[in-house]
Enzyme design. Structure first.
Site, mmCIF file in Angstrom:
data_model
loop_
_atom_site.group_PDB
_atom_site.id
_atom_site.type_symbol
_atom_site.label_atom_id
_atom_site.label_comp_id
_atom_site.label_asym_id
_atom_site.label_seq_id
_atom_site.Cartn_x
_atom_site.Cartn_y
_atom_site.Cartn_z
ATOM 1 N N GLU A 135 0.814 -1.213 0.000
ATOM 2 C CA GLU A 135 0.000 0.000 0.000
ATOM 3 C C GLU A 135 0.848 1.265 0.000
ATOM 4 O O GLU A 135 0.502 2.241 -0.677
ATOM 5 C CB GLU A 135 -0.937 -0.017 1.208
ATOM 6 C CG GLU A 135 -2.059 -1.030 1.065
ATOM 7 C CD GLU A 135 -2.923 -1.161 2.298
ATOM 8 O OE1 GLU A 135 -3.938 -1.883 2.225
ATOM 9 O OE2 GLU A 135 -2.588 -0.550 3.330
ATOM 10 N N HIS A 168 -10.036 0.022 0.149
ATOM 11 C CA HIS A 168 -10.316 -0.820 1.313
ATOM 12 C C HIS A 168 -11.782 -1.265 1.369
ATOM 13 O O HIS A 168 -12.139 -2.104 2.219
ATOM 14 C CB HIS A 168 -9.947 -0.086 2.608
ATOM 15 C CG HIS A 168 -8.484 -0.095 2.891
ATOM 16 N ND1 HIS A 168 -7.603 0.802 2.326
ATOM 17 C CD2 HIS A 168 -7.726 -0.900 3.684
ATOM 18 C CE1 HIS A 168 -6.384 0.557 2.761
ATOM 19 N NE2 HIS A 168 -6.435 -0.465 3.581
#
Length: 237
Positions: A135, A168
């Site tokens: 990420e 997410h």
């Protein structure tokens, strides 16, 4: 954005889409849903991280706006301080969500990860290490870094952090993930070293997972301490 970065983003997207094929294969092999999800999560993230790191090695070595990196000592300090910064930003965002938008603090995304870890403990390596590394490379080094070349910190941070939040798939807590994204982007800009937000991100995820997994034990310990206080207080009353 150079071609290596596009290949990295493509690899990351394919990793997330791979479950469309991978999970049915594991189901056909007799694995239950949660176990299959855990196995595929570990496999796909591991392969993705290896491929991304190999591609990244071939990318041109650049720093944000061609400025020098922070010293090793300063970077270590910011990495440690970044843990508290990320956690503090999360608390502020969660407080705003709770008291202004009336959003419950529980996260479906976190609960799903915890369920996978309980089913297959090795998943904690993905949630606490592999995931944060990927990420930070994708959302901070590549997306934020590319935007920061063309616009100021606020807009580059906002766009990259919102994308980070959307990925997410926990839209109820989009403010919380966006706040975390800003914190990690700030660490990257402050030190010009992607390893700094990576360390902060890994540390925060690890802390949250350990805290959640041991939440019941912490409550029991708190009750025991309260009982001890009552007993000790009785001796002196």
């Amino acid at each position: 954005m150079n071609k290596q970065y596009w290949f990295i983003i493509l690899t990351y997207v394919l990793m997330h889409l791979s479950s469309i094929i991978g999970l049915p294969l594991l189901f056909a092999m007799g694995y239950e849903q949660t176990e299959a999800a855990g196995i595929w999560t570990i496999s796909s993230f591991t392969i993705c991280l290896i491929v991304v790191l190999l591609i990244l090695r071939t990318a041109p070595k650049t720093t944000l706006r061609n400025k020098s990196k922070a010293s090793v000592g300063a970077s270590i300090g910011w990495a440690i301080g970044g843990i508290f910064l990320a956690y503090f930003s999360q608390i502020i965002a969660a407080t705003i969500e709770m008291y202004i938008f009336r959003i419950d603090p529980g996260s479906e995304n976190t609960e799903a990860i915890l369920a996978l870890i309980k089913s297959l403990p090795l998943v904690i390596v993905v949630s606490s290490i592999f995931g944060p590394i990927l990420e930070e490379i994708i959302f901070r080094k590549i997306i934020f870094g590319s935007l920061y070349k063309k616009m100021n910190f606020f807009f580059a941070g906002l766009i990259s952090s919102v994308i980070f939040a959307v990925v997410h798939m926990d839209f109820t807590h989009i403010l919380l993930y966006t706040a975390m994204g800003f914190a990690f982007a700030f660490l990257y800009v402050r030190t010009k070293r992607i390893i700094v937000p990576i360390i902060a991100h890994i540390s925060m995820n690890t802390f949250v997972v350990i805290l959640q997994l041991n939440y019941d034990r912490i409550l029991e310990l708190q009750k025991e301490l309260e009982k001890m206080q009552l007993i000790i207080g009785g001796f002196f009353s």
